[in-house]
Design an enzyme around this catalytic site. Structure first.
Site, mmCIF file in Angstrom:
data_model
loop_
_atom_site.group_PDB
_atom_site.id
_atom_site.type_symbol
_atom_site.label_atom_id
_atom_site.label_comp_id
_atom_site.label_asym_id
_atom_site.label_seq_id
_atom_site.Cartn_x
_atom_site.Cartn_y
_atom_site.Cartn_z
ATOM 1 N N ARG A 94 0.427 3.714 -3.305
ATOM 2 C CA ARG A 94 -0.692 4.421 -3.123
ATOM 3 C C ARG A 94 0.470 6.752 -3.489
ATOM 4 N NH1 ARG A 94 -0.199 5.112 1.812
ATOM 5 N NH2 ARG A 94 -2.206 3.848 2.207
ATOM 6 N N SER A 118 1.336 -0.852 -0.027
ATOM 7 C CA SER A 118 0.126 -0.115 0.439
ATOM 8 C C SER A 118 1.294 1.298 0.099
ATOM 9 C CB SER A 118 -1.289 -0.226 1.159
ATOM 10 O OG SER A 118 -0.478 0.033 3.099
ATOM 11 N N ASN A 158 -0.661 7.607 -7.234
ATOM 12 C CA ASN A 158 -1.134 9.548 -7.347
ATOM 13 C C ASN A 158 0.028 10.304 -7.756
ATOM 14 O OD1 ASN A 158 -2.295 10.624 -4.936
ATOM 15 N ND2 ASN A 158 -1.977 8.929 -3.913
#
Lengths: 260, 156
Positions: free
Chosen positions: A199, A195, A203
């Site tokens: 992440r 994660s 992004n």
């Protein structure tokens, strides 16, 4: 991928070209030179800047550079002290390095999208992907390092026996549920690095992609869209760096705490 | 978009960065920060102490001023009392002196009066004798009186 990029023309070609890293080698033994180069340069910049500030550090009234650096140190230290209650020589510098390095990775996103690749192509470099955090290798390198530290501290603080016991008997303290606990903990531990890495990658990759799409629009439309997006991105890049740092601290402080 | 050996390179870079920061950057900056914090805290404490000292001195000065005021008022009242006494005393002395002077004057006057009376008496007596002489001279009858004188003389 590279051959496809050459084949495709127009918008798709432009995007694929921008997303193709400068690489040498084949298969697993491929090196993304641009990622390595930019992250090393940015890391060097960060270390040079902070080292210089550290060398000139006085206890007198600080100058502009020292003030800024001290602000960063203070900020990171506060974050570490807020969530980490043990004593560790490593965690605060680690958090500072992660925050600054990731921020600088992300900051490359704010350079005009075609500027550095254009300079590169003049110098004879066919592909140049300037934002290291749009490379899964860069983000996973960080998160896997953090993951290794999590495991290391779990073993160091709790010991092999307690750590195994936590994996087997937590959250459900019953011998019949050992396989279930093991599975749950396995997923939980594995989810952390994945994660973390995805992440940040997601992004920045999405942000970069939107810059590319804006760059494909007619020239008179571009500033109207890219300016707000860039301003919004200032928030995103700082936030992502901050999240990465805070989660690292939290994960490591969890590794330091005894099982409930 | 694949995981490859770049990952290892990045991990190495990351490890080097963290090591460098941990060894050479963080401790120096942190020590400087702590030292400055201590310095500022010390300065603030000193300022606080100075302030307290000032308050103390102010209080002390107030006390001193009060005692000085008290003392001076004491002195003033004492002086007043003393002045009153002196005035009272001089009044008494003056009165006594005056009385004495009056008495002396009275005595002198009495004396003078006595003296005048004496003198007057003497003069009156002389005048009376003179008057009597005159009268006698005027009243004398040589023959008659010659007889008397002769009579007396004869007794001798």
């Amino acid at each position: 991928m590279a051959t496809e990029a050459h084949a495709a023309e127009g918008a798709t070609g432009y995007i694929i070209h921008h997303l193709t890293p400068l690489s040498v080698g084949e298969g697993f033994w491929t090196l993304h030179l641009d990622t390595l180069f930019f992250s090393a340069v940015l890391g060097g910049l960060f270390v040079w800047f902070f080292k210089k500030a550290a060398e000139n550090a006085t206890t007198e009234v600080p100058g502009l550079v020292q003030n800024f650096v001290e602000m960063m140190v203070e900020f990171v230290d506060t974050q570490v002290k807020d969530s980490f209650h043990g004593h560790s020589k490593l965690i605060a510098p680690l958090a500072l390095t992660i925050f600054c390095w990731v921020f600088l990775f992300n900051f490359m996103d704010l350079f005009p999208i075609d500027l550095l690749p254009a300079i590169g192509s003049v110098m004879g470099i066919p592909y140049l992907r300037v934002v290291p955090s749009t490379d899964l290798n860069a983000t996973f390198a960080l998160s896997i390092s953090v993951f290794c530290l999590i495991i290391f501290y779990n073993l160091k603080i709790k010991g092999l026996w307690n750590f195994s016991k936590e994996l087997l008997f937590h959250p459900f303290n019953h011998w019949l549920l050992i396989p279930f606990n093991l599975l749950l903990n396995f997923v939980e531990y594995l989810a952390k690095p994945i994660s973390l890495a995805l992440r940040l990658f997601g992004n920045l990759y999405a942000g970069e992609l939107i810059f590319m799409l804006i760059a494909l629009l007619p020239a008179y439309l571009q500033p109207v869209l890219s300016l707000p997006w860039a301003i919004f991105h200032i928030l995103i890049i700082t936030l992502q760096a901050f999240i990465f740092m805070v989660l690292t601290i939290v994960y490591l402080s969890m590794a330091h705490e005894e099982a409930h | 978009m694949s995981i490859n050996i770049t990952l290892i390179g990045q991990i190495i870079t990351f490890a080097l960065l963290v090591w460098f920061v941990m060894e050479y950057v963080w401790p120096v900056l942190f020590t400087a920060l702590e030292e400055r914090k201590k310095k500022i805290a010390d300065g603030l404490a000193a300022a606080e102490k100075g302030h307290e000292d000032m308050l103390l001195a102010e209080q002390k000065a107030k006390g001193l001023l009060k005692t000085a005021k008290d003392q001076s008022s004491d002195i003033v009242s004492l002086a007043q009392r003393q002045a009153n006494e002196i005035v009272e005393e001089s009044k008494n002395t003056a009165k006594k002196e005056g009385d004495r002077l009056i008495l002396a004057a009275k005595a002198q006057i009495d004396q003078e009066v006595q003296h005048s009376k004496e003198t007057l008496r003497k003069e009156v007596a002389a005048l009376a004798v003179a008057a009597a002489e005159q009268i006698l001279v005027a009243e004398i009858d040589k023959t008659k009186h010659q007889e008397i004188v002769n009579k007396i003389s004869n007794r001798l």
